[in-house]
Each structure stands twice: as C-alpha cells, then as structure tokens.
Design a protein around this motif. Structure first.
Motif, PDB file in Angstrom:
ATOM      1  N   ARG A 150      21.172  -2.134   6.409  1.00 20.96           N
ATOM      2  CA  ARG A 150      20.891  -1.785   8.038  1.00 20.96           C
ATOM      3  C   ARG A 150      20.384  -2.908   8.737  1.00 20.96           C
ATOM      4  NH1 ARG A 150      20.925  -1.695  12.326  1.00 20.96           N
ATOM      5  NH2 ARG A 150      20.025  -0.301  13.932  1.00 20.96           N
ATOM      6  N   LEU A 151      19.670  -3.938   7.877  1.00 20.07           N
ATOM      7  CA  LEU A 151      19.188  -5.279   8.422  1.00 20.07           C
ATOM      8  C   LEU A 151      20.571  -6.284   8.662  1.00 20.07           C
ATOM      9  CD1 LEU A 151      16.143  -6.285   6.278  1.00 20.07           C
ATOM     10  CD2 LEU A 151      16.033  -5.551   8.615  1.00 20.07           C
TER      11      LEU A 151
ATOM     12  N   TYR B 215      14.021   6.112  12.709  1.00 18.42           N
ATOM     13  CA  TYR B 215      15.076   6.559  12.236  1.00 18.42           C
ATOM     14  C   TYR B 215      15.419   6.587  10.721  1.00 18.42           C
ATOM     15  CZ  TYR B 215      19.994   7.301  11.429  1.00 18.42           C
ATOM     16  OH  TYR B 215      21.354   7.651  10.915  1.00 18.42           O
ATOM     17  N   PHE B 216      15.029   5.470  10.197  1.00 17.41           N
ATOM     18  CA  PHE B 216      15.271   5.302   8.574  1.00 17.41           C
ATOM     19  C   PHE B 216      14.813   6.143   7.848  1.00 17.41           C
ATOM     20  CE2 PHE B 216      15.159   3.036   4.681  1.00 17.41           C
ATOM     21  CZ  PHE B 216      16.866   2.722   4.559  1.00 17.41           C
TER      22      PHE B 216
ATOM     23  N   GLN C  44      18.223  10.259  20.164  1.00 17.51           N
ATOM     24  CA  GLN C  44      19.766  10.587  20.133  1.00 17.51           C
ATOM     25  C   GLN C  44      20.268  10.232  18.699  1.00 17.51           C
ATOM     26  OE1 GLN C  44      21.072   8.515  23.558  1.00 17.51           O
ATOM     27  NE2 GLN C  44      20.389  10.078  24.944  1.00 17.51           N
ATOM     28  N   ALA C  45      19.792   9.116  18.147  1.00 17.11           N
ATOM     29  CA  ALA C  45      20.435   8.637  16.969  1.00 17.11           C
ATOM     30  C   ALA C  45      19.959   9.575  15.766  1.00 17.11           C
ATOM     31  CB  ALA C  45      20.216   7.074  16.728  1.00 17.11           C
ATOM     32  N   ILE C  46      18.713   9.770  15.830  1.00 14.82           N
ATOM     33  CA  ILE C  46      18.204  10.692  14.888  1.00 14.82           C
ATOM     34  C   ILE C  46      19.068  12.202  15.027  1.00 14.82           C
ATOM     35  CG2 ILE C  46      16.249  12.220  14.260  1.00 14.82           C
ATOM     36  CD1 ILE C  46      14.621   9.726  15.033  1.00 14.82           C
ATOM     37  N   TRP C  47      19.201  12.674  16.016  1.00 12.80           N
ATOM     38  CA  TRP C  47      19.803  14.057  16.384  1.00 12.80           C
ATOM     39  C   TRP C  47      21.197  13.952  15.866  1.00 12.80           C
ATOM     40  CZ3 TRP C  47      23.699  16.204  19.382  1.00 12.80           C
ATOM     41  CH2 TRP C  47      23.671  17.787  19.351  1.00 12.80           C
ATOM     42  N   LYS C  48      21.897  12.870  16.085  1.00  8.99           N
ATOM     43  CA  LYS C  48      23.377  12.769  15.743  1.00  8.99           C
ATOM     44  C   LYS C  48      23.729  12.274  14.316  1.00  8.99           C
ATOM     45  CE  LYS C  48      27.542  10.572  17.450  1.00  8.99           C
ATOM     46  NZ  LYS C  48      28.142  10.197  16.013  1.00  8.99           N
ATOM     47  N   ASP C  49      22.868  11.596  13.630  1.00  8.31           N
ATOM     48  CA  ASP C  49      23.284  10.982  12.226  1.00  8.31           C
ATOM     49  C   ASP C  49      22.330  11.116  11.267  1.00  8.31           C
ATOM     50  OD1 ASP C  49      25.942  10.211  12.986  1.00  8.31           O
ATOM     51  OD2 ASP C  49      24.862   8.068  13.948  1.00  8.31           O
ATOM     52  N   ALA C  50      20.973  11.685  11.437  1.00  6.87           N
ATOM     53  CA  ALA C  50      20.006  11.861  10.441  1.00  6.87           C
ATOM     54  C   ALA C  50      20.539  12.669   9.530  1.00  6.87           C
ATOM     55  CB  ALA C  50      18.524  12.043  10.973  1.00  6.87           C
TER      56      ALA C  50
END
Length: 336
Positions: free
Chosen positions: A259-260, A121-122, A201-207
């Motif tokens: 993020r860490l 994702y990052f 899902q995280a990529i699609w929502k917040d990338a």
C-alpha cells in the motif's frame, strides 16, 4: 553364518525377482545428489512456465515497454513530431514542475488522502475478518460476506451517484432534515470534508473485498492454539492479541508495504468524478495533475516528469518500508 549374511531362503526368494520389484534390493542412484541442469529443470517446469506466459506478456506490454516513454520527461515532446523530431530540454521539465504551486498542492493532497486512508481504511478489513471468523453459523457468515463483497463489483460512477443521492444537496439526508425544520448540509460539495468522503467511499466499496486475504491468514492459524489458550483461561481479547494478530502479522506487513508503494495513487476515477464539485484546490492529486497537464493541456513533458517522480518516490517508499520490516524480523516483499 556371518551376522550380515542373509539366510539362504531369503537369497533364493530374491534371486528370481525382477530388478524393478518393490521387494528387490535397490542400488543407490548416482545422480540423486547432483544438481539438475538448466535444460532438465526447464523441461520439468515447462507446464508451470507456460501458465505464466499470458501474465508475462501483459506485464511487458502494459508495464515495462511503456517505461521507455519516460524519456518524454526530458524532452519538449510533440506527438506529431515523435521522439526523433522533438527537442531535448534536459531537466527543464522538472524545474518547471517544482516551480508550479499547483503541483505542490496536488502532492500535499495526495499525501493527506493516503495518510487518512492508512489510518481509517486499512484496519477495517482486518477487523471485519476477525468478526467474520467469530460467526458460528455458516449460513449467516456466507450471507454477510456476500453482501459486503457486492460493492466491490460496482463502478465508481454508480457509487458516486449513490452517495450523491444520499448526502448531496437534494439527497435523502437533507430531505429528512428539511422535514424536521433543520437546515440541510451538502457533504458532496464541501471541500473541508472531501478527504473523509473519499475514505468512506473506499471503505464502503472495497473493505469487504479486502477481508478475503485476511480470512485466509486466520484459517492458516492452528486451532489448537486457541483451545490451549481457552483452557488456560485466556479470554477473547487475549486470544486475539496473542494468537490471531501475530498469525496475521506477516500478511498485514506485506499489504502495508504494498500500500505504501501505491501511496501516491489514491483513486483517479473516484476523484475525477467529484473534482468539479469541490474544486481543484481540494481534489487535485498527482494523477489528476498528470491527466490535465498531459491529456487535456498537451504539456506532455511536465506530465511525464510528474509521473516519473511519482514512480521514484513510490519505489523509495517500498524499499524503506521493506527495510523497516526486516528490522522487526519480517520478510516483507523480499528477503534480505
């Protein structure tokens, strides 16, 4: 006439000027080199300080004051008895926490999801920002940005429902496979692909939303560097590697450290909505472990101990990552 003596005409012209005239000779301010007092700085910076008051109040009410409740980790806490009526048990809650196999399973799942999201994702917002910066037509650029910003404003309930309609047992993918005589797959209830499902899902929502800060970092890079590199024969890849990426490196390292620090928080609402479909063995993370132990089962001491341990580990990760950034010459989140 001496060398440093002004002509009589000039002296006569300046003699009638007011002291605050731009052409009048000015004396040096004796307080120019002195440090300002605390009251002077407070008075001059009062508008900026007033702007921070709402944020400070919110931070105190919802972050620092609730930290006082961490004493529950050392108590057999009963809400009806309060802090004064509950008994102190010392480290017993932590002992029970470390002896719970479900806690270690939740910790393992949390680190696995964090690692996958850091790996997959990052980098996506960074690459999207570089692609958007290469779009020459402003209208096309604004349209694409608006489209990919939109999912950020949708709730996880809507997003999980959309993925269920597409990848679920009765979703669009299985219908297409059944039409062609192939057996269907239910990705939404498969524990083996659950972590990849969360990341997608995280990529699609917040990338798309995450590209904003990287686009700002790219905009701060001097355009003459690209022109000079192009004149020297550098291609698009070399310009990206030697100009764009170094210019974005401080922001990338800063966000990576942050993020860490949030590594043990992998999306409570997103996982809770899908936990029953795949089972707690694959979907139990620290946040859901704290929720079910504390809110559902009423085991407040163990739940608070898990939350306190999560905060300590997150702080250690931030300090270690920031120290690592200092070794590479970066400032990180604070200077040495």
């Amino acid at each position: 006439m001496a060398v440093n003596e002004a002509p009589p005409r000039v002296l006569r012209s300046l003699r009638g000027r007011p002291p605050n005239s731009p052409d009048a000779p000015r004396e040096s301010d004796p307080s120019a080199g002195r440090p300002r007092s605390f009251l002077t700085r407070l008075r001059q910076d009062s508008p900026l300080l007033l702007m921070t008051v709402p944020a400070v109040v919110i931070l105190l009410l919802f972050t620092y004051i609730p930290l006082l409740g961490s004493v529950v980790a050392f108590m057999d806490y009963v809400p009806f008895l309060g802090f004064s009526g509950s008994t102190w048990v010392g480290w017993d809650n932590f002992t029970g926490l470390f002896q719970d196999n479900l806690f270690w399973s939740a910790l393992s799942n949390t680190f696995q999801i964090t690692f996958i999201q850091l790996l997959l994702y990052f980098p996506v917002p960074v690459l999207l920002a570089v692609l958007f910066n290469s779009i020459a037509m402003p209208m096309v650029k604004k349209f694409v940005q608006s489209v990919i910003y939109l999912p950020h404003f949708l709730s996880w309930v809507i997003i999980v429902a959309l993925f269920q309609q597409i990848l679920g047992g009765g979703g669009v993918v299985n219908r297409v496979l059944a039409t062609h005589g192939m057996s269907g797959i239910d990705i939404m209830s498969d524990p083996g692909t659950f972590q990849l499902l969360l990341t997608s899902q995280a990529i699609w929502k917040d990338a798309g939303w995450g590209t904003i800060i990287f686009l700002a970092a790219i905009a701060a890079i001097d355009g003459q560097l690209y022109e000079s590199a192009a004149m020297d024969g550098a291609g698009a890849w070399r310009r990206f590697w030697h100009i764009t990426l170094p210019g974005m490196r401080p922001i990338i390292i800063l966000l990576l450290i942050l993020r860490l620090g949030d590594a043990l928080t992998v999306g409570f609402e997103q996982i809770l909505l899908q936990r029953d479909a795949v089972g707690p063995g694959a979907a139990e993370v620290l946040d859901t472990y704290v929720y079910f132990n504390g809110v559902v089962d009423g085991n407040w001491g163990v739940a608070t101990a898990a939350g306190l341990l999560k905060g300590v580990v997150s702080l250690a990760l931030v300090l270690a990552a920031n120290k690592f950034a200092h070794r590479f010459g970066e400032e990180g989140i604070y200077r040495r």
